[in-house]
Motif scaffolding. Sequence first.
Motif, PDB file in Angstrom:
ATOM      1  N   TYR A  91     -21.020   2.216 -66.096  1.00 33.80           N
ATOM      2  CA  TYR A  91     -20.808   1.027 -65.272  1.00 33.80           C
ATOM      3  C   TYR A  91     -20.386   1.432 -63.870  1.00 33.80           C
ATOM      4  O   TYR A  91     -20.110   2.595 -63.596  1.00 33.80           O
ATOM      5  CB  TYR A  91     -19.739   0.107 -65.886  1.00 33.80           C
ATOM      6  CG  TYR A  91     -18.362   0.714 -65.896  1.00 33.80           C
ATOM      7  CD1 TYR A  91     -17.455   0.458 -64.881  1.00 33.80           C
ATOM      8  CD2 TYR A  91     -17.964   1.546 -66.936  1.00 33.80           C
ATOM      9  CE1 TYR A  91     -16.200   1.019 -64.876  1.00 33.80           C
ATOM     10  CE2 TYR A  91     -16.709   2.114 -66.954  1.00 33.80           C
ATOM     11  CZ  TYR A  91     -15.826   1.847 -65.922  1.00 33.80           C
ATOM     12  OH  TYR A  91     -14.589   2.401 -65.934  1.00 33.80           O
ATOM     13  N   GLN A  92     -20.326   0.428 -62.990  1.00 32.24           N
ATOM     14  CA  GLN A  92     -19.872   0.632 -61.621  1.00 32.24           C
ATOM     15  C   GLN A  92     -18.777  -0.395 -61.341  1.00 32.24           C
ATOM     16  O   GLN A  92     -18.930  -1.578 -61.661  1.00 32.24           O
ATOM     17  CB  GLN A  92     -21.044   0.451 -60.660  1.00 32.24           C
ATOM     18  CG  GLN A  92     -20.764   0.900 -59.265  1.00 32.24           C
ATOM     19  CD  GLN A  92     -22.038   0.926 -58.419  1.00 32.24           C
ATOM     20  OE1 GLN A  92     -23.085   0.473 -58.842  1.00 32.24           O
ATOM     21  NE2 GLN A  92     -21.925   1.455 -57.229  1.00 32.24           N
ATOM     22  N   LEU A  93     -17.657   0.059 -60.769  1.00 31.97           N
ATOM     23  CA  LEU A  93     -16.552  -0.823 -60.422  1.00 31.97           C
ATOM     24  C   LEU A  93     -16.547  -1.024 -58.921  1.00 31.97           C
ATOM     25  O   LEU A  93     -16.594  -0.055 -58.163  1.00 31.97           O
ATOM     26  CB  LEU A  93     -15.220  -0.212 -60.875  1.00 31.97           C
ATOM     27  CG  LEU A  93     -13.988  -1.067 -60.627  1.00 31.97           C
ATOM     28  CD1 LEU A  93     -13.055  -0.985 -61.816  1.00 31.97           C
ATOM     29  CD2 LEU A  93     -13.265  -0.636 -59.371  1.00 31.97           C
ATOM     30  N   HIS A  94     -16.492  -2.293 -58.494  1.00 27.10           N
ATOM     31  CA  HIS A  94     -16.470  -2.650 -57.078  1.00 27.10           C
ATOM     32  C   HIS A  94     -15.117  -3.289 -56.780  1.00 27.10           C
ATOM     33  O   HIS A  94     -14.608  -4.082 -57.572  1.00 27.10           O
ATOM     34  CB  HIS A  94     -17.594  -3.631 -56.748  1.00 27.10           C
ATOM     35  CG  HIS A  94     -18.930  -3.149 -57.182  1.00 27.10           C
ATOM     36  ND1 HIS A  94     -19.713  -2.343 -56.405  1.00 27.10           N
ATOM     37  CD2 HIS A  94     -19.618  -3.356 -58.327  1.00 27.10           C
ATOM     38  CE1 HIS A  94     -20.834  -2.079 -57.042  1.00 27.10           C
ATOM     39  NE2 HIS A  94     -20.796  -2.682 -58.217  1.00 27.10           N
ATOM     40  N   TYR A  95     -14.565  -2.977 -55.608  1.00 26.76           N
ATOM     41  CA  TYR A  95     -13.203  -3.391 -55.281  1.00 26.76           C
ATOM     42  C   TYR A  95     -13.150  -3.954 -53.869  1.00 26.76           C
ATOM     43  O   TYR A  95     -13.769  -3.430 -52.949  1.00 26.76           O
ATOM     44  CB  TYR A  95     -12.289  -2.160 -55.388  1.00 26.76           C
ATOM     45  CG  TYR A  95     -10.870  -2.385 -54.968  1.00 26.76           C
ATOM     46  CD1 TYR A  95      -9.992  -3.100 -55.760  1.00 26.76           C
ATOM     47  CD2 TYR A  95     -10.397  -1.841 -53.777  1.00 26.76           C
ATOM     48  CE1 TYR A  95      -8.672  -3.293 -55.375  1.00 26.76           C
ATOM     49  CE2 TYR A  95      -9.074  -2.021 -53.393  1.00 26.76           C
ATOM     50  CZ  TYR A  95      -8.228  -2.749 -54.195  1.00 26.76           C
ATOM     51  OH  TYR A  95      -6.928  -2.929 -53.821  1.00 26.76           O
ATOM     52  N   TYR A  96     -12.407  -5.044 -53.727  1.00 25.54           N
ATOM     53  CA  TYR A  96     -12.168  -5.631 -52.404  1.00 25.54           C
ATOM     54  C   TYR A  96     -10.728  -6.134 -52.370  1.00 25.54           C
ATOM     55  O   TYR A  96     -10.285  -6.845 -53.283  1.00 25.54           O
ATOM     56  CB  TYR A  96     -13.129  -6.789 -52.129  1.00 25.54           C
ATOM     57  CG  TYR A  96     -12.852  -7.511 -50.842  1.00 25.54           C
ATOM     58  CD1 TYR A  96     -13.092  -6.902 -49.616  1.00 25.54           C
ATOM     59  CD2 TYR A  96     -12.328  -8.794 -50.842  1.00 25.54           C
ATOM     60  CE1 TYR A  96     -12.817  -7.565 -48.425  1.00 25.54           C
ATOM     61  CE2 TYR A  96     -12.066  -9.459 -49.656  1.00 25.54           C
ATOM     62  CZ  TYR A  96     -12.310  -8.841 -48.460  1.00 25.54           C
ATOM     63  OH  TYR A  96     -12.034  -9.488 -47.280  1.00 25.54           O
ATOM     64  N   GLU A  97     -10.004  -5.766 -51.317  1.00 26.38           N
ATOM     65  CA  GLU A  97      -8.626  -6.214 -51.152  1.00 26.38           C
ATOM     66  C   GLU A  97      -8.514  -7.037 -49.881  1.00 26.38           C
ATOM     67  O   GLU A  97      -8.981  -6.633 -48.824  1.00 26.38           O
ATOM     68  CB  GLU A  97      -7.679  -5.019 -51.091  1.00 26.38           C
ATOM     69  CG  GLU A  97      -6.229  -5.411 -51.056  1.00 26.38           C
ATOM     70  CD  GLU A  97      -5.297  -4.219 -51.210  1.00 26.38           C
ATOM     71  OE1 GLU A  97      -4.079  -4.430 -51.070  1.00 26.38           O
ATOM     72  OE2 GLU A  97      -5.773  -3.104 -51.462  1.00 26.38           O
ATOM     73  N   THR A  98      -7.885  -8.189 -49.991  1.00 27.71           N
ATOM     74  CA  THR A  98      -7.730  -9.089 -48.855  1.00 27.71           C
ATOM     75  C   THR A  98      -6.512  -8.685 -48.034  1.00 27.71           C
ATOM     76  O   THR A  98      -5.671  -7.912 -48.503  1.00 27.71           O
ATOM     77  CB  THR A  98      -7.549 -10.538 -49.346  1.00 27.71           C
ATOM     78  OG1 THR A  98      -6.283 -10.636 -49.996  1.00 27.71           O
ATOM     79  CG2 THR A  98      -8.659 -10.950 -50.285  1.00 27.71           C
ATOM     80  N   PRO A  99      -6.365  -9.210 -46.833  1.00 29.95           N
ATOM     81  CA  PRO A  99      -5.166  -8.923 -46.031  1.00 29.95           C
ATOM     82  C   PRO A  99      -3.868  -9.395 -46.696  1.00 29.95           C
ATOM     83  O   PRO A  99      -2.794  -8.899 -46.387  1.00 29.95           O
ATOM     84  CB  PRO A  99      -5.419  -9.676 -44.734  1.00 29.95           C
ATOM     85  CG  PRO A  99      -6.892  -9.798 -44.652  1.00 29.95           C
ATOM     86  CD  PRO A  99      -7.378  -9.923 -46.064  1.00 29.95           C
ATOM     87  N   THR A 100      -3.950 -10.349 -47.606  1.00 25.22           N
ATOM     88  CA  THR A 100      -2.767 -10.837 -48.316  1.00 25.22           C
ATOM     89  C   THR A 100      -2.544 -10.110 -49.642  1.00 25.22           C
ATOM     90  O   THR A 100      -1.785 -10.584 -50.487  1.00 25.22           O
ATOM     91  CB  THR A 100      -2.888 -12.346 -48.581  1.00 25.22           C
ATOM     92  OG1 THR A 100      -4.093 -12.591 -49.321  1.00 25.22           O
ATOM     93  CG2 THR A 100      -2.895 -13.134 -47.292  1.00 25.22           C
ATOM     94  N   ASN A 101      -3.222  -8.987 -49.840  1.00 21.78           N
ATOM     95  CA  ASN A 101      -3.091  -8.140 -51.030  1.00 21.78           C
ATOM     96  C   ASN A 101      -3.580  -8.789 -52.317  1.00 21.78           C
ATOM     97  O   ASN A 101      -3.094  -8.468 -53.395  1.00 21.78           O
ATOM     98  CB  ASN A 101      -1.653  -7.644 -51.213  1.00 21.78           C
ATOM     99  CG  ASN A 101      -1.259  -6.655 -50.153  1.00 21.78           C
ATOM    100  OD1 ASN A 101      -2.097  -5.933 -49.625  1.00 21.78           O
ATOM    101  ND2 ASN A 101       0.018  -6.613 -49.829  1.00 21.78           N
ATOM    102  N   ILE A 102      -4.516  -9.697 -52.219  1.00 24.74           N
ATOM    103  CA  ILE A 102      -5.208 -10.195 -53.401  1.00 24.74           C
ATOM    104  C   ILE A 102      -6.354  -9.228 -53.651  1.00 24.74           C
ATOM    105  O   ILE A 102      -7.109  -8.895 -52.736  1.00 24.74           O
ATOM    106  CB  ILE A 102      -5.750 -11.630 -53.184  1.00 24.74           C
ATOM    107  CG1 ILE A 102      -4.633 -12.591 -52.791  1.00 24.74           C
ATOM    108  CG2 ILE A 102      -6.489 -12.115 -54.422  1.00 24.74           C
ATOM    109  CD1 ILE A 102      -3.647 -12.888 -53.872  1.00 24.74           C
ATOM    110  N   LYS A 103      -6.472  -8.753 -54.889  1.00 23.79           N
ATOM    111  CA  LYS A 103      -7.471  -7.736 -55.214  1.00 23.79           C
ATOM    112  C   LYS A 103      -8.565  -8.335 -56.094  1.00 23.79           C
ATOM    113  O   LYS A 103      -8.266  -8.957 -57.112  1.00 23.79           O
ATOM    114  CB  LYS A 103      -6.798  -6.566 -55.923  1.00 23.79           C
ATOM    115  CG  LYS A 103      -5.779  -5.849 -55.049  1.00 23.79           C
ATOM    116  CD  LYS A 103      -4.708  -5.212 -55.897  1.00 23.79           C
ATOM    117  CE  LYS A 103      -3.578  -4.680 -55.059  1.00 23.79           C
ATOM    118  NZ  LYS A 103      -2.741  -5.718 -54.467  1.00 23.79           N
ATOM    119  N   PHE A 104      -9.810  -8.133 -55.693  1.00 18.89           N
ATOM    120  CA  PHE A 104     -10.968  -8.605 -56.432  1.00 18.89           C
ATOM    121  C   PHE A 104     -11.692  -7.390 -56.999  1.00 18.89           C
ATOM    122  O   PHE A 104     -12.018  -6.459 -56.257  1.00 18.89           O
ATOM    123  CB  PHE A 104     -11.914  -9.386 -55.513  1.00 18.89           C
ATOM    124  CG  PHE A 104     -11.344 -10.688 -55.048  1.00 18.89           C
ATOM    125  CD1 PHE A 104     -11.691 -11.868 -55.673  1.00 18.89           C
ATOM    126  CD2 PHE A 104     -10.448 -10.743 -53.993  1.00 18.89           C
ATOM    127  CE1 PHE A 104     -11.168 -13.077 -55.246  1.00 18.89           C
ATOM    128  CE2 PHE A 104      -9.915 -11.931 -53.567  1.00 18.89           C
ATOM    129  CZ  PHE A 104     -10.274 -13.114 -54.196  1.00 18.89           C
TER     130      PHE A 104
END
Length: 165
Positions: A91-104
């Motif tokens: 599998y492949q894991l994709h990550y995005y973090e917002t300026p408010t530290n919410i992690k997707f």
Amino acid sequence: MVVYSFYIFDRHAECIYKKRWLPRPAVVGKSRANSELPAPTNGLPAAIGQSDRTTDDDAKLIFGTVFSLRNMVRKLGGEDDSFVSYCTSQYQLHYYETPTNIKFVMLTDLKSPSMRVALQQIYINLFVEYVVKNPLSPTEHPGGVGVNNELFEESLEQFVTRVLA
């Protein structure tokens, strides 16, 4: 492209939303000889295909992996570098973090391109619109009380099935 699962973590490391699109396969057998054989995953990643863990355990393992890799990238590359994704044989894991530290976090198959833009779109067009701007939605999610918004869930389902398919 196949999306296996999607997670949102708040700034307190709590999983506030999780969604799995493909079910876990049944365990082949309970004997020691059979338990040493890998369970059939039907194309699912090993982390998702194992039936002895709950989704809460999966969320904790995923957050721990992301947290460790993010810290390692920052220590090796400096504060300007950021962790975006990693790929295994399953599998492949994709990550995005917002300026408010919410992690997707999104787990997909190996054929998928980078999901960074898709995760940004989920944050801006779905999460902000249906969760953050909702006056009935809590700003903090203490004790694991997660996102409970039908419009967000329906829009996420449509986004994943129509846009990412």
